[in-house]
Design an enzyme around this catalytic site. Structure first.
Site, PDB file in Angstrom:
ATOM      1  N   SER A  98     -26.416 -46.782  45.255  1.00 61.00           N
ATOM      2  CA  SER A  98     -27.642 -47.058  44.910  1.00 61.00           C
ATOM      3  C   SER A  98     -28.966 -45.987  45.473  1.00 61.00           C
ATOM      4  CB  SER A  98     -28.092 -48.527  45.155  1.00 61.00           C
ATOM      5  OG  SER A  98     -29.527 -49.011  44.697  1.00 61.00           O
ATOM      6  N   ASP A 243     -33.861 -46.335  40.352  1.00 57.36           N
ATOM      7  CA  ASP A 243     -33.111 -45.952  41.349  1.00 57.36           C
ATOM      8  C   ASP A 243     -32.007 -45.266  41.158  1.00 57.36           C
ATOM      9  OD1 ASP A 243     -31.708 -48.135  40.646  1.00 57.36           O
ATOM     10  OD2 ASP A 243     -31.857 -49.286  42.503  1.00 57.36           O
ATOM     11  N   ASP A 245     -28.601 -45.991  40.616  1.00 62.51           N
ATOM     12  CA  ASP A 245     -27.795 -46.885  39.639  1.00 62.51           C
ATOM     13  C   ASP A 245     -28.362 -47.467  38.730  1.00 62.51           C
ATOM     14  OD1 ASP A 245     -28.409 -48.674  41.487  1.00 62.51           O
ATOM     15  OD2 ASP A 245     -26.541 -49.600  41.480  1.00 62.51           O
ATOM     16  N   ASP A 247     -30.094 -50.070  38.293  1.00 61.44           N
ATOM     17  CA  ASP A 247     -30.220 -51.443  38.153  1.00 61.44           C
ATOM     18  C   ASP A 247     -31.652 -52.050  38.372  1.00 61.44           C
ATOM     19  OD1 ASP A 247     -29.916 -51.027  40.852  1.00 61.44           O
ATOM     20  OD2 ASP A 247     -28.446 -52.678  41.071  1.00 61.44           O
TER      21      ASP A 247
END
Length: 456
Positions: A98, A243, A245, A247
């Site tokens: 992340s 960010d 990734d 999510d």
């Protein structure tokens, strides 16, 4: 037996080579396969330079445990979540760190229907087996095949909006050289096919694991300028940054101003309740007044949950809540198997801009004025619990309403504070909010008072 320090409360995260490497990734895959014995698992990874090799090691571990693997390639976490409830698979693993520093990586693990695996729901068992490496040999090893989930994922995303109702919008999109770009490109293609009048202005768009523009973490103030400046330069309606990734997504209004995640929770609750009155909305305990105020106004019901995705998802499932939001920019959706998504929120806000014919700043200005907040302030302290107790003792004679859902929340009527230990980092997190109508002191005076107390 080697103790593995990369196992955290909700996921796996560690320093490359010392805490997480291909050998450890293999053991994690093997342990996951042996404990759950799924037939098939979907596996993806983010753009970090170490992610592909860690993903392949995890896949080898799964295969050696007799598990078939669908290799999704480079994906965001929510594409793995989507695969885990949309395809005929019994789990999913995303290799991602992340927003952690360059020399870190990690994994997020789910079971069938994208149910989270955290310390309370199986992660400790995976850790124990990976540490002992007491693996049983299987007679038939699993196979691996590549699978592209993107088209199905984008079709699902478009079910949250009515594309024909979207008015002309100009959106700045900043993937931060992370994994979000390929999804934006696919949405753009769909929008063109459907004649949806949205123009995308792309910033740091190409996936690049060297992160030439810094680690994609828009929570850091120094990472916001590129989005903010592009909004102003292009006179865009909204800026969106993700960010690594993707999510979590972070929104900027048409003036380039960053909108605190707290107010986005209220906005999304409003978006759902306009279409689905009487539904339940789950929120975290850090900042609550604005969310409760809006949900009541739009005939919904609020439910408070401890912070952290595992807790929010569990309560949402138990209560059949339509939406859950954390001020840290995690947004959860019932129709997305109660998982968090960084794509659904901006689509809903774009839809809200179209429906209300208002600007983003005008949609949130009343909330910000009515319930000013500090935003989350982090402190490195030697002893979190002792510091929390000190704050508690200091205000005890003012008889606040006390809530211990997560850390300690003290409600004084005119203002409210939540202080808690981070679940993922050695930090004490402080959040303060106030009510304009009670004419409290300026927000900064509370921040200064508590900051001095924490640092003394």
């Amino acid at each position: 037996m080697t103790k593995l320090s990369c196992f955290k409360a909700y996921d796996i995260r560690g320093k490359l080579e010392t805490e997480l490497n291909e050998e450890i990734a293999y053991k994690i895959g093997r342990a996951y396969g042996q404990i759950y014995q799924p037939k098939t698992v979907a596996v993806g990874c983010d753009v970090r330079l170490s992610s592909e090799s860690l993903k392949q090691a995890t896949i080898r571990g799964l295969n050696d445990a007799g598990v078939n693997v669908l290799d999704l390639g480079m994906t965001g976490t929510e594409e793995v979540y989507f695969a885990a409830f949309h395809l005929d698979v019994q789990g999913g693993i995303e290799v991602t760190a992340s927003h952690n520093p360059m020399d870190y990586n990690g994994m997020k693990l789910v079971r069938e229907n994208a149910r989270p695996i955290s310390a309370d729901t199986g992660l400790k068992e995976i850790q124990a087996l990976a540490e002992t490496a007491a693996f049983t040999e299987v007679s038939l090893k699993g196979t691996t095949q590549s699978y592209n989930i993107l088209a199905e994922f984008v079709q699902h995303l478009l079910t949250y909006i009515q594309p024909e109702k979207i008015r002309p919008l100009k959106l700045v999109v900043n993937a931060g050289n992370g994994a979000a770009g390929h999804v934006i490109d696919a949405i753009e293609t769909q929008f063109k096919a459907l004649n949806v009048p949205v123009e995308f202005i792309k910033v740091h768009h190409e996936a690049d694991g060297t992160f030439p523009n810094g680690i994609p973490n828009p929570l850091l103030i120094e990472n916001r300028d590129s989005t903010s400046q592009a909004v102003i330069a292009h006179q865009a309606d909204m800026g969106i940054a993700w960010d690594g990734d993707f999510d979590r997504c972070f929104l900027f209004d048409e003036k380039g101003q960053f909108i605190e995640g707290y107010y986005i929770v209220g906005l999304l609750a409003q978006a759902f309740l306009l279409q689905h009155p009487n539904e339940k909305i789950v929120h975290d305990p850090r900042l609550v007044w604005n969310t409760q105020d809006l949900v009541e106004k739009y005939q919904g019901q609020t439910i408070q949950s401890k912070s952290g995705h595992a807790f929010i998802k569990q309560i949402m499932r138990e209560e059949n809540a339509i939406y859950g939001g954390e001020m840290s920019a995690h947004h959860y959706f019932r129709d997305f198997a109660y998982c968090d998504s960084g794509m659904i929120p901006w689509l809903l806000v774009a839809s809200l801009l179209s429906e209300t014919q208002q600007s983003l700043s005008s949609l949130v200005e009343d909330m910000i004025a009515k319930f000013p907040c500090s935003g989350e302030i982090n402190f490195k302290v030697a002893d979190s619990q002792a510091t929390i107790q000190k704050i508690f003792d200091h205000y005890a004679d003012q008889n606040p309403i006390i809530d211990r859902t997560d850390g300690v929340s003290l409600d004084f009527g005119a203002w409210r504070v939540n202080v808690r230990s981070s679940n993922t980092e050695p930090l004490l997190r402080l959040n303060i909010e106030s009510r304009r109508d009670k004419q409290p002191r300026p927000m900064q005076s509370y921040v200064d008072e508590l900051s001095a107390m924490i640092q003394s």
